[in-house]
Write an enzyme that holds these catalytic residues in place. Structure first.
Site, mmCIF file in Angstrom:
data_model
loop_
_atom_site.group_PDB
_atom_site.id
_atom_site.type_symbol
_atom_site.label_atom_id
_atom_site.label_comp_id
_atom_site.label_asym_id
_atom_site.label_seq_id
_atom_site.Cartn_x
_atom_site.Cartn_y
_atom_site.Cartn_z
ATOM 1 N N HIS A 139 -38.161 -98.495 23.469
ATOM 2 C CA HIS A 139 -36.875 -98.227 23.116
ATOM 3 C C HIS A 139 -36.271 -98.026 21.578
ATOM 4 O O HIS A 139 -35.221 -97.686 21.623
ATOM 5 C CB HIS A 139 -36.087 -99.673 23.551
ATOM 6 C CG HIS A 139 -36.183 -100.801 22.500
ATOM 7 N ND1 HIS A 139 -37.313 -101.685 22.517
ATOM 8 C CD2 HIS A 139 -35.151 -100.967 21.561
ATOM 9 C CE1 HIS A 139 -37.100 -102.460 21.438
ATOM 10 N NE2 HIS A 139 -35.903 -102.388 21.141
HETATM 11 C C1 UD1 Z 1 -30.622 -102.648 20.181
HETATM 12 C C2 UD1 Z 1 -30.743 -103.031 18.807
HETATM 13 C C3 UD1 Z 1 -32.212 -103.135 18.707
HETATM 14 C C4 UD1 Z 1 -32.856 -104.076 19.848
HETATM 15 C C5 UD1 Z 1 -32.440 -103.769 20.966
HETATM 16 C C6 UD1 Z 1 -33.101 -104.794 22.297
HETATM 17 C C7 UD1 Z 1 -29.041 -102.307 17.227
HETATM 18 C C8 UD1 Z 1 -28.762 -101.319 16.235
HETATM 19 N N1 UD1 Z 1 -30.244 -102.099 17.943
HETATM 20 O O1 UD1 Z 1 -30.917 -101.392 20.541
HETATM 21 O O2 UD1 Z 1 -32.365 -103.565 17.342
HETATM 22 O O3 UD1 Z 1 -34.157 -103.944 19.469
HETATM 23 O O4 UD1 Z 1 -31.081 -103.718 21.048
HETATM 24 O O5 UD1 Z 1 -33.214 -104.256 23.410
HETATM 25 O O6 UD1 Z 1 -28.350 -103.240 17.387
HETATM 26 N N2 UD1 Z 1 -27.225 -99.106 27.395
HETATM 27 C C9 UD1 Z 1 -26.706 -99.205 28.749
HETATM 28 N N3 UD1 Z 1 -26.708 -100.809 29.100
HETATM 29 C C10 UD1 Z 1 -26.809 -101.586 28.427
HETATM 30 C C11 UD1 Z 1 -26.987 -101.485 27.071
HETATM 31 C C12 UD1 Z 1 -27.415 -100.321 26.597
HETATM 32 O O7 UD1 Z 1 -26.841 -98.467 29.313
HETATM 33 O O8 UD1 Z 1 -26.360 -102.880 28.926
HETATM 34 C C13 UD1 Z 1 -27.500 -97.835 26.761
HETATM 35 C C14 UD1 Z 1 -26.396 -97.275 26.272
HETATM 36 O O9 UD1 Z 1 -26.613 -95.889 26.718
HETATM 37 C C15 UD1 Z 1 -26.563 -97.319 24.759
HETATM 38 C C16 UD1 Z 1 -27.972 -97.542 24.343
HETATM 39 O O10 UD1 Z 1 -28.577 -97.972 25.781
HETATM 40 O O11 UD1 Z 1 -26.005 -96.272 23.984
HETATM 41 C C17 UD1 Z 1 -28.302 -98.171 23.421
HETATM 42 O O12 UD1 Z 1 -27.833 -99.535 23.352
HETATM 43 P P1 UD1 Z 1 -27.579 -100.179 21.927
HETATM 44 O O13 UD1 Z 1 -27.212 -101.720 22.202
HETATM 45 O O14 UD1 Z 1 -26.597 -99.599 21.057
HETATM 46 O O15 UD1 Z 1 -29.095 -100.221 21.268
HETATM 47 P P2 UD1 Z 1 -30.515 -100.461 21.600
HETATM 48 O O16 UD1 Z 1 -31.182 -99.377 21.620
HETATM 49 O O17 UD1 Z 1 -30.302 -101.317 22.930
HETATM 50 N N1 UDP Z 2 -37.946 -108.270 27.888
HETATM 51 C C1 UDP Z 2 -37.555 -108.590 29.193
HETATM 52 N N2 UDP Z 2 -37.473 -107.613 30.119
HETATM 53 C C2 UDP Z 2 -37.767 -106.274 30.044
HETATM 54 C C3 UDP Z 2 -38.241 -106.014 28.636
HETATM 55 C C4 UDP Z 2 -38.363 -106.970 27.896
HETATM 56 O O1 UDP Z 2 -37.079 -109.779 29.497
HETATM 57 O O2 UDP Z 2 -37.817 -105.702 31.118
HETATM 58 C C5 UDP Z 2 -37.991 -109.051 26.907
HETATM 59 C C6 UDP Z 2 -39.308 -109.388 26.018
HETATM 60 O O3 UDP Z 2 -40.039 -110.267 26.915
HETATM 61 C C7 UDP Z 2 -38.790 -110.086 24.888
HETATM 62 C C8 UDP Z 2 -37.271 -109.294 24.600
HETATM 63 O O4 UDP Z 2 -36.939 -108.845 25.934
HETATM 64 O O5 UDP Z 2 -38.608 -111.401 24.715
HETATM 65 C C9 UDP Z 2 -37.459 -108.200 23.635
HETATM 66 O O6 UDP Z 2 -36.639 -107.527 23.672
HETATM 67 P P1 UDP Z 2 -36.360 -105.923 23.230
HETATM 68 O O7 UDP Z 2 -37.702 -105.378 23.509
HETATM 69 O O8 UDP Z 2 -35.315 -105.613 24.156
HETATM 70 O O9 UDP Z 2 -35.948 -105.905 21.534
HETATM 71 P P2 UDP Z 2 -36.648 -106.383 20.336
HETATM 72 O O10 UDP Z 2 -37.444 -107.607 20.321
HETATM 73 O O11 UDP Z 2 -37.348 -105.081 19.915
HETATM 74 O O12 UDP Z 2 -35.443 -106.503 19.186
#
Ligand code: UD1
Ligand code: UDP
Length: 352
Positions: free
Chosen positions: A204
């Protein structure tokens, strides 16, 4: 003592599960929970509150998705309103997302002290949005809870040692607590229909999803592994599947799963391939070798004896790592003793 905890993204729910449980059972501490709404799909948000018994948020700002500035700006405004109303003694923020920096900035401008859980992580790569969030949050926080000795060194190097406390890693607390639940309930959290032997993958990170070449390289590497690759797909990556990459036949895409299902998937995987921060650590805590498809890692303690191999999105390096021998050396205790949340609660109480 009143504490406002600000959370909003998936990994923050998992971290807050460990900390909220302790805060709420500590006499003298009262927690008010704010959900920014950064993640909002049922399987990116509500499922964690239900599964991990996280209290219902007292405030949900429902900010949703958007550009960095839009999302952070909307959060700042919403959090400021909550803080003015709640008048907490401390604001607690977690990790390195836009919800983290918004919580820290809103509070510090109102002269409310800020505590940062998972402080001091550095990739030294300012192209990562998370790196900016970490640097700024640490700089304006009053209490820095460092999960590792490397994090302490990073904070010292930035002149922040006075505010720093070694807490250990709250994600280790969570793994120890919930692993028992998963093991004791047998196959309850097993995702149905998956092969017995598989590689587990997640993708991601912006550097991989915003760069179609990197994403294609990663999927090409998956196609050559000779094993099924189970990929619970982050919504950010799901958007790109049709337009940017075609999915090889050995890659099994599933919707994002709950934390307990994810622990089950990790415990039973041959190896883990990821660009996630949290999953790198969980693989380590659960004795699985991790292949990190990024060009660097903040979690350098996991690198010893090939427990974690950093490959970037390079197919040759990924495949070499997939085919490498499994580590035999024992893991080390570099992430605390699983009682990080207690250290955080006690330190907050003492800081009154
Ligand atoms: C965010 C965090 C990242 C973290 C990740 C965990 C920032 C800058 N990034 O990244 O550090 O590792 O969360 O998962 O804060 N979307 C959906 N449904 C949701 C959420 C998101 O469809 O419930 C889609 C939307 O199109 C959105 C995109 O995912 O634009 C990205 O979501 P966003 O929260 O901006 O960043 P992440 O990539 O999730
Ligand atoms: N995770 C989860 N379901 C999923 C993928 C990840 O519960 O389908 C959990 C994973 O076990 C970990 C956390 O989400 O505890 C990590 O989050 P993510 O990878 O979204 O973000 P990051 O840690 O890189 O910020």
């Amino acid at each position: 003592m009143k504490i406002v905890s600000v959370i909003g993204a998936r990994p923050q729910f998992i971290k807050a599960a460990a900390v909220s449980r302790v805060l709420r059972s500590t006499p003298g501490l009262q927690e008010v929970l704010v959900h920014t709404g950064q993640h909002y799909d049922e399987n990116m948000s509500d499922i964690f509150f239900r599964q991990l018994d996280i209290p219902k948020p007292d405030h949900n700002l429902e900010v949703g998705s958007g550009s960095h500035a839009y999302q952070t700006g909307m959060m700042l405004k919403g959090i400021e309103d909550v803080l003015i109303k709640e008048k907490p003694d401390y604001t607690l923020v977690y990790g390195d997302t836009n919800s983290t920096i918004a919580g820290a900035l809103a509070a510090t401008k109102l002269h409310i002290p800020v505590a940062h859980v998972e402080a001091g992580l550095r990739s030294f790569n300012r192209l990562m949005p998370e790196e900016i969030n970490r640097i700024v949050t640490d700089r304006i926080s009053d209490l820095l809870f460092a999960p590792t000795l490397t994090a302490i060194t990073n904070l010292k190097n930035e002149g922040l040692e006075k505010q720093t406390v070694f807490s250990g890693d709250v994600m280790y607390d969570s793994v120890l607590f919930y692993r028992e639940m998963v093991v004791s309930r047998g196959d309850k959290y097993r995702t149905p229909g998956l092969p017995a032997s598989y590689l587990l993958a997640t993708i991601h990170r912006a550097e991989n999803t915003d760069n179609p070449g990197n994403l294609r390289n990663i999927f090409f590497a998956f196609s050559q592994t000779g094993l099924p690759v189970v990929l619970p797909i982050h919504p950010r990556t799901a958007r790109l599947l049709k337009s940017e990459v075609s999915v090889p036949s050995n890659v099994i895409i599933i919707d994002p799963v709950g934390y307990l299902e994810m622990l089950w998937l990790t415990m039973h995987a041959e190896k883990v391939l990821t660009d996630s921060g949290g999953l790198q650590k969980e693989a380590y805590f659960l004795d699985r070798q991790c292949i990190t498809m990024r060009t660097e890692t903040e979690w350098v303690e996991t690198l010893h004896d090939n427990w974690n191999i950093v490959t970037g999105p390079d197919p040759d390096k990924i495949l070499l790592a997939v085919r490498s021998a499994l580590p035999t050396a024992p893991r080390r205790q570099d992430f605390g003793d699983g009682k990080s949340a207690c250290i955080i609660a006690e330190t907050l109480l003492r800081s009154r």
